[in-house]
Design an enzyme around this catalytic site. Structure first.
Site, PDB file in Angstrom:
ATOM      1  N   ILE A  16       0.821  -1.222   0.000  1.00 44.45           N
ATOM      2  CA  ILE A  16       0.000   0.000   0.000  1.00 44.45           C
ATOM      3  C   ILE A  16       0.851   1.268   0.000  1.00 44.45           C
ATOM      4  O   ILE A  16       0.330   2.371  -0.082  1.00 44.45           O
ATOM      5  CB  ILE A  16      -0.994   0.020   1.188  1.00 44.45           C
ATOM      6  CG1 ILE A  16      -0.267  -0.242   2.522  1.00 44.45           C
ATOM      7  CG2 ILE A  16      -2.109  -0.993   0.976  1.00 44.45           C
ATOM      8  CD1 ILE A  16      -1.160  -0.107   3.747  1.00 44.45           C
ATOM      9  N   GLY A  17       2.168   1.108   0.073  1.00 43.42           N
ATOM     10  CA  GLY A  17       3.051   2.274   0.039  1.00 43.42           C
ATOM     11  C   GLY A  17       4.484   1.849  -0.177  1.00 43.42           C
ATOM     12  O   GLY A  17       4.853   0.721   0.112  1.00 43.42           O
ATOM     13  N   GLU A  18       5.271   2.773  -0.711  1.00 41.39           N
ATOM     14  CA  GLU A  18       6.667   2.447  -0.984  1.00 41.39           C
ATOM     15  C   GLU A  18       7.542   3.666  -0.744  1.00 41.39           C
ATOM     16  O   GLU A  18       7.254   4.751  -1.230  1.00 41.39           O
ATOM     17  CB  GLU A  18       6.807   1.980  -2.435  1.00 41.39           C
ATOM     18  CG  GLU A  18       7.902   0.976  -2.615  1.00 41.39           C
ATOM     19  CD  GLU A  18       7.684   0.051  -3.824  1.00 41.39           C
ATOM     20  OE1 GLU A  18       8.710  -0.326  -4.391  1.00 41.39           O
ATOM     21  OE2 GLU A  18       6.536  -0.266  -4.178  1.00 41.39           O
ATOM     22  N   SER A  22      12.012   1.274   2.044  1.00 44.45           N
ATOM     23  CA  SER A  22      10.972   0.513   2.736  1.00 44.45           C
ATOM     24  C   SER A  22       9.742   0.302   1.861  1.00 44.45           C
ATOM     25  O   SER A  22       9.539   1.002   0.868  1.00 44.45           O
ATOM     26  CB  SER A  22      10.556   1.245   4.018  1.00 44.45           C
ATOM     27  OG  SER A  22       9.966   2.494   3.692  1.00 44.45           O
ATOM     28  N   LYS A  39       5.346  -1.905   7.932  1.00 41.49           N
ATOM     29  CA  LYS A  39       6.422  -1.208   7.217  1.00 41.49           C
ATOM     30  C   LYS A  39       7.664  -2.095   7.271  1.00 41.49           C
ATOM     31  O   LYS A  39       8.178  -2.392   8.356  1.00 41.49           O
ATOM     32  CB  LYS A  39       6.702   0.151   7.867  1.00 41.49           C
ATOM     33  CG  LYS A  39       7.761   0.974   7.144  1.00 41.49           C
ATOM     34  CD  LYS A  39       7.915   2.343   7.810  1.00 41.49           C
ATOM     35  CE  LYS A  39       8.900   3.224   7.076  1.00 41.49           C
ATOM     36  NZ  LYS A  39       9.020   4.556   7.698  1.00 41.49           N
ATOM     37  N   ASP A 134       9.255  15.950   8.085  1.00 46.98           N
ATOM     38  CA  ASP A 134       8.826  15.474   6.753  1.00 46.98           C
ATOM     39  C   ASP A 134       7.309  15.523   6.638  1.00 46.98           C
ATOM     40  O   ASP A 134       6.678  14.588   6.141  1.00 46.98           O
ATOM     41  CB  ASP A 134       9.348  14.058   6.502  1.00 46.98           C
ATOM     42  CG  ASP A 134       9.215  13.632   5.027  1.00 46.98           C
ATOM     43  OD1 ASP A 134       9.071  14.529   4.162  1.00 46.98           O
ATOM     44  OD2 ASP A 134       9.240  12.427   4.742  1.00 46.98           O
TER      45      ASP A 134
END
Length: 268
Positions: A16-18, A22, A39, A134
Site C-alpha cells: 500500500i506504500g513504498e 521501505s 512497514k 517530513d
C-alpha cells in the site's frame, strides 16, 4: 519475509506504500484479529547514513509517541536477513494527497477539522521534544473523519537544554521552509510549522503554493508571500493563518502553540 511474518502471526496482503528503503504492506494480524499495516525496512539496502543515523532515530521515536492523531506502532520485529518490520495501525482512508487528487479542494470546514488534528499531533510531538521534519500530504493518513500522522523516518529528538539549530535538509522540497532549502541553521520546529502551511494550502486549493520545479524561483516566490486563487473564496481568517504559517522569516513564524490559538481554528 512472508514466512517470517506468518510465523509471527501476520498474513501478508497487498503493498500500500513504498519509500526509498521501505515498503508498507497490508496484513491481517491473527493476534489482534484485525488488519494492520507493516512497514518493512531493508537495513542491507540502505546507505550508511540511513542505517546509522535516521533508522535508529525513527525506531526510538515511534516507541515513545502515543497520540490519537499519530499512527500507533504495535510491534517491532527483525528478521535474520536484516529486515525490520514495524507493525502499525492501518488507516484505510488513504492519505490527504490522494483525497485532494481525486476529489479536488476540500471545503473549508472539512480542511479545518483535519488541520486541527494535525495541529494537535504536532503540538504533542513538539511537547515531547520531537520535530517530524517530513510533514506532507502523503504522510497525513485518513481514517473516517480522523487524521493520523505517519512516517517519522526523518524525525529528530531535540535537546531540552537549549534551542536546537539544524543544517540538515530533510523531507520534500515542495514542503520545505526557505531556511531549510538555503541550508541556513534553523529551528526544526519552525520548519514543521511551514510544512503544515503547505499541507493546509494543498487541502484548500488542490495545488502547491510555490513552484517546486525551479528552486531559485521557488525561494523568490516564498519571499514574495503566498497568494490565493480568487475563485475559491477562502475566508479572511484562514488566509491570515496561511500567511502566518508560510512566513518566510522563521523568527516571525509562529510556534505550534501560537498556531493552536489562531481565531480560524477556534471558530466552528
Amino acid at each position: 519475509m512472508e514466512d517470517f511474518l506468518l510465523s509471527n502471526g501476520y498474513q501478508l496482503g497487498k503493498t500500500i506504500g513504498e519509500g526509498t528503503y521501505s515498503k508498507v504492506k497490508e496484513a491481517f494480524s491473527k493476534k489482534h484479529q484485525r488488519k494492520v499495516a507493516i512497514k518493512v525496512i531493508d537495513k542491507m539496502g540502505g546507505p550508511e547514513e540511513f542505517i546509522q543515523r535516521f533508522l535508529p532515530r525513527e525506531l526510538q521515536i515511534v516507541r515513545t509517541l502515543d497520540h490519537k492523531n499519530i499512527i500507533q506502532v504495535y510491534e517491532m520485529l527483525e528478521s535474520a536477513d536484516g529486515k525490520i518490520c514495524l507493525v502499525m495501525e492501518l488507516a484505510e482512508g488513504g492519505d490527504v494527497f490522494d483525497c485532494v487528487l481525486n476529489g479536488g479542494p476540500l471545503p473549508e470546514s472539512r480542511a479545518k477539522a483535519l488541520f486541527r488534528q494535525m495541529v494537535e499531533a504536532i503540538r504533542y510531538c513538539h511537547g515531547c521534544g520531537v520535530a517530524h521534519r517530513d510533514l506532507k500530504c502523503e504522510n497525513a493518513l485518513l481514517q473516517g473523519f480522523n487524521l493520523k500522522l505517519t512516517d517519522f523516518g526523518f524525525a529528530k529528538v531535540l535537546p531540552k537544554s537549549h534551542r536546537e539549530l539544524s543544517q540538515t535538509f530533510c523531507g520534500s522540497t515542495a514542503y520545505a521552509a526557505p531556511e531549510v532549502l538555503q541550508g541556513i541553521p534553523h529551528d526544526s520546529k519552525k520548519g514543521d510549522v511551514w510544512s503544515m502551511g503547505v499541507v493546509l494550502y494543498v487541502m484548500l486549493c488542490a495545488s502547491l503554493p510555490f513552484d517546486d520545479t525551479d528552486i531559485p524561483k521557488m525561494l523568490w516566490q516564498q519571499q514574495k508571500g503566498v497568494s490565493f486563487p480568487t475563485h475559491l473564496s477562502i475566508s479572511a481568517d484562514c488566509q491570515d493563518l496561511l500567511k502566518r504559517l508560510l512566513e518566510p522569516d522563521m523568527i516571525l513564524r509562529p510556534s505550534i502553540e501560537e498556531v493552536s490559538w489562531h481565531p480560524w481554528l477556534a471558530s466552528t
